[in-house]
Each structure stands twice: as structure tokens, then as C-alpha cells.
Write a protein that holds these residues in place. Sequence first.
Motif, PDB file in Angstrom:
ATOM      1  N   GLU A  91      -1.773  -1.337 -18.809  1.00  0.00           N
ATOM      2  CA  GLU A  91      -1.560  -2.375 -17.825  1.00  0.00           C
ATOM      3  C   GLU A  91      -0.234  -2.817 -17.757  1.00  0.00           C
ATOM      4  O   GLU A  91       0.270  -3.179 -16.397  1.00  0.00           O
ATOM      5  CB  GLU A  91      -2.550  -3.779 -18.125  1.00  0.00           C
ATOM      6  N   TRP A  92       0.336  -3.103 -18.642  1.00  0.00           N
ATOM      7  CA  TRP A  92       1.793  -3.455 -18.762  1.00  0.00           C
ATOM      8  C   TRP A  92       2.482  -2.492 -17.946  1.00  0.00           C
ATOM      9  O   TRP A  92       3.477  -2.701 -17.076  1.00  0.00           O
ATOM     10  CB  TRP A  92       2.345  -3.724 -19.967  1.00  0.00           C
ATOM     11  N   ALA A  97       5.722  -0.966 -13.469  1.00  0.00           N
ATOM     12  CA  ALA A  97       6.221   0.077 -12.718  1.00  0.00           C
ATOM     13  C   ALA A  97       5.963  -0.334 -11.141  1.00  0.00           C
ATOM     14  O   ALA A  97       6.849  -0.047 -10.358  1.00  0.00           O
ATOM     15  CB  ALA A  97       5.720   1.389 -12.978  1.00  0.00           C
ATOM     16  N   CYS A  98       4.842  -0.956 -10.717  1.00  0.00           N
ATOM     17  CA  CYS A  98       4.608  -1.384  -9.573  1.00  0.00           C
ATOM     18  C   CYS A  98       5.808  -2.413  -9.101  1.00  0.00           C
ATOM     19  O   CYS A  98       6.080  -2.094  -7.902  1.00  0.00           O
ATOM     20  CB  CYS A  98       3.121  -1.917  -9.503  1.00  0.00           C
ATOM     21  N   ALA A  99       6.020  -3.133  -9.973  1.00  0.00           N
ATOM     22  CA  ALA A  99       7.171  -4.115  -9.633  1.00  0.00           C
ATOM     23  C   ALA A  99       8.196  -3.529  -9.156  1.00  0.00           C
ATOM     24  O   ALA A  99       8.947  -3.796  -8.320  1.00  0.00           O
ATOM     25  CB  ALA A  99       7.285  -5.277 -10.706  1.00  0.00           C
ATOM     26  N   MET A 127      -8.047  -4.162 -12.016  1.00  0.00           N
ATOM     27  CA  MET A 127      -6.685  -4.357 -12.686  1.00  0.00           C
ATOM     28  C   MET A 127      -5.651  -3.540 -11.840  1.00  0.00           C
ATOM     29  O   MET A 127      -4.627  -4.110 -11.504  1.00  0.00           O
ATOM     30  CB  MET A 127      -6.818  -3.527 -13.882  1.00  0.00           C
ATOM     31  N   VAL A 128      -6.014  -2.302 -11.066  1.00  0.00           N
ATOM     32  CA  VAL A 128      -4.721  -1.539 -10.462  1.00  0.00           C
ATOM     33  C   VAL A 128      -4.834  -2.375  -9.162  1.00  0.00           C
ATOM     34  O   VAL A 128      -3.627  -2.678  -8.554  1.00  0.00           O
ATOM     35  CB  VAL A 128      -5.536  -0.369 -10.128  1.00  0.00           C
ATOM     36  N   ARG A 129      -6.003  -3.042  -8.422  1.00  0.00           N
ATOM     37  CA  ARG A 129      -5.832  -3.927  -7.257  1.00  0.00           C
ATOM     38  C   ARG A 129      -4.830  -4.962  -7.660  1.00  0.00           C
ATOM     39  O   ARG A 129      -4.188  -5.453  -6.880  1.00  0.00           O
ATOM     40  CB  ARG A 129      -7.415  -4.228  -6.758  1.00  0.00           C
ATOM     41  N   ALA A 130      -5.195  -5.524  -8.677  1.00  0.00           N
ATOM     42  CA  ALA A 130      -4.367  -6.869  -8.899  1.00  0.00           C
ATOM     43  C   ALA A 130      -2.852  -6.565  -9.432  1.00  0.00           C
ATOM     44  O   ALA A 130      -2.013  -7.330  -8.711  1.00  0.00           O
ATOM     45  CB  ALA A 130      -4.807  -7.500 -10.106  1.00  0.00           C
ATOM     46  N   ALA A 131      -2.572  -5.355  -9.834  1.00  0.00           N
ATOM     47  CA  ALA A 131      -0.953  -5.053 -10.015  1.00  0.00           C
ATOM     48  C   ALA A 131      -0.493  -4.742  -8.523  1.00  0.00           C
ATOM     49  O   ALA A 131       0.627  -5.026  -8.349  1.00  0.00           O
ATOM     50  CB  ALA A 131      -1.032  -3.664 -10.959  1.00  0.00           C
ATOM     51  N   LEU A 132      -1.136  -4.101  -7.889  1.00  0.00           N
ATOM     52  CA  LEU A 132      -0.675  -3.930  -6.399  1.00  0.00           C
ATOM     53  C   LEU A 132      -0.489  -5.154  -5.437  1.00  0.00           C
ATOM     54  O   LEU A 132       0.633  -5.244  -4.924  1.00  0.00           O
ATOM     55  CB  LEU A 132      -1.636  -2.977  -5.711  1.00  0.00           C
ATOM     56  N   ALA A 133      -1.315  -6.038  -5.766  1.00  0.00           N
ATOM     57  CA  ALA A 133      -1.197  -7.205  -4.904  1.00  0.00           C
ATOM     58  C   ALA A 133       0.036  -8.160  -5.619  1.00  0.00           C
ATOM     59  O   ALA A 133       0.586  -8.690  -4.713  1.00  0.00           O
ATOM     60  CB  ALA A 133      -2.723  -7.887  -5.020  1.00  0.00           C
ATOM     61  N   ASP A 134       0.129  -8.228  -6.750  1.00  0.00           N
ATOM     62  CA  ASP A 134       1.090  -8.988  -7.184  1.00  0.00           C
ATOM     63  C   ASP A 134       2.395  -8.422  -7.158  1.00  0.00           C
ATOM     64  O   ASP A 134       3.462  -9.205  -6.844  1.00  0.00           O
ATOM     65  CB  ASP A 134       0.931  -9.159  -8.899  1.00  0.00           C
TER      66      ASP A 134
END
Length: 274
Positions: A91-92, A97-99, A127-134
Motif C-alpha cells: 500500500e505504501w 508512486a501514485c503521488a 485501497m487502489v481507489r483511495a490511493a488514486l483519489a488521494d
Amino acid sequence: AKEGGRGIWRRFEQGMDDRLRERHEIKMGLRRAFRAGELEVHYQPLQDIGTGRVTSCEALVRWPHPTRGMIPPSDFMPVAEESGLIARIGEWVLRTACAEAAGWPDDIALAVNLSVVQFRGGRLPAMVRAALADSGLDPGRLQLEITESVLLDATGHNLETLAALRALGVKIVMDDFGTGYSSLSYLRSFPFDKIKVDRSFIQDLPREEALAIIRAVAIIGRSLSIPTTVEGVETEEQLRMVEQEGFTEAQGFIFSRPMTAQALRDALGVKAGV
Ligand code: C2E
Ligand code: CA
Ligand code: CA
Ligand code: CA
């Protein structure tokens, strides 16, 4: 003979002990390093062979160890998977990486590796959806790389999870293609967005057998309309051969090694950090 037998057994036990101790050391060290924020994400570009343009960058986790030097993921990811640490590390990596990728030019995608262990429990799509949104990263710019192990599950749970991930708008890449037992049949079970030929075949070029295999994958990709790519290109000869077989994109030391986020930003001419 008896003596010798016991000697071998003792050496065997001793070897087991050493391996267990080593695993235990890695596990404790990894947990500590992760908590202390010592892991890093590095990035390796994939490039258009014809133009040299960077098409995407693959996130690769790194563990710089104070005394052992850089510990390769092949040494610590299996331990992370066994111990369950992979959930948090994975998750980290994704969030980091998304950020980072949100600051790259829009036409550069991000590839992130997923472990089969992350498919357990049903939390992955959220988890993926949240990483994209954030991060604000466009889902269309995220490519999730999975290996055949994800498709080995007979319950269908992992296939459902893959479908849920794809419904978020992200791309699903079949990584290490050709190394498993049934790579071909898995292409029928899920609509992959891309196939990445395993490094071992590229490294074996110009051997006839390796050439035959990459040729076959290129043909399969074209017939199924699935884009294909290769990893591990190191020499001009390998690059020429994959290009000749119709591959338009490649990754490998011939273009670039994995580099820090800052080094990549510099290379891409991106100004502000995240
Ligand atoms: P992979 O997903 O197949 O990643 C490609 C590996 O090939 C990387 O090794 C990369 O550094 C290496 N590589 C790329 N081009 C060349 C080349 O031209 N020559 C050579 N000799 N090597 C090249 P790395 O970073 O050591 O990672 C090894 C494996 O560890 C990855 O294989 C992946 O399975 C796993 N891994 C790395 N980071 C992550 C992560 O964040 N999550 C998960 N689940 N697995 C990861
Ligand atoms: Ca990969
Ligand atoms: Ca691979
Ligand atoms: Ca691999």
C-alpha cells in the motif's frame, strides 16, 4: 559411513539453521526499516523504441541497508509476503508512486507491481481507489502488474478482484509472461491490457529458442489486440531483435536503470517535488 551420514545431517541442520536465522533477521530488519521510513521507491522508464519517448515508469521498491548495502527485492519480498508485511509495504509503494506520478507529464503512465498476497481479504480495490483519489492520479495512467500466481487461484476470487480493479479504470498488465506453466491459457481468462515478456527470454537473445518465443508472443499480442512489451534489454543486439519482431516499447539497462524519484524528475524536467 555412519559417521559421514551424521556429518551430512549435521551440516544440513546447520544450513537450515542459518537460513532460518537469515530469514528471521530479514523479517525483523524489514519491519524496523519500514516503520523507520527507510524503504524507497525507485523508478525505471519504459520507452518507445522508435522515438525514445518515455511511455511509463515502473515503481520498484528498494531497501538501502546501513551495513549490507542495497538488499534486492528478491531477497526481502518473499519474507514480506510470508510475514504479512506485504499488505502495508504494498500500500505504501502504491501511494508513494501514485503521488509521485501525479507530478509527471500527463502522457507518462505509472506501473506498480502487485503481490498475489495483496489479493487476499478483498481490500485491494478500495485501497487502489483511495490511493488514486488521494493522489489525484488519473486511473487511466495506472498500470497494475500481476504475475501468473494471481490467476492460479481456483475460487475465482482473484479474477473478481481483477475485474473490480479494471472497473476503476486502471490497466492490468500480465508480467513475467512465458515463465509460468499456463501463461497462454490465462490470456483467455482475463482481458489483459498489456503483456510484458519475461526478462529471461530477452537475456537469452540471440539464442534461437528465445527468439522463437518472443516472436510467438508478438504474434499472439497482435492477434488478440493486446499491446506487448519487453523488459531487461541490455544490448543493442537484443534491442534490434525485439524491434524487428514488432515490439515498439521496451525497458532495460540499455535505456535506463531504476533511479530515485528525484533523479527521474530531473530526467523528465519536472520542477516541483511532491
Ligand atoms: P519485475 O517486476 O519483473 O521487475 C523487473 C526487474 O528487472 C527489476 O528488478 C529491474 O530492476 C530489473 N531489470 C530491468 N531491466 C533490466 C536489465 O536490463 N537487466 C537486468 N539485469 N535487470 C533489469 P528488481 O527491482 O530487483 O525487482 C525484482 C522483482 O521484485 C520484480 O520483478 C518484482 O517481482 C519484485 N518487486 C519489486 N518491487 C516490487 C513492489 O513494489 N511490489 C511487489 N509486489 N514486487 C516488487
Ligand atoms: Ca514488473
Ligand atoms: Ca517482469
Ligand atoms: Ca520478475
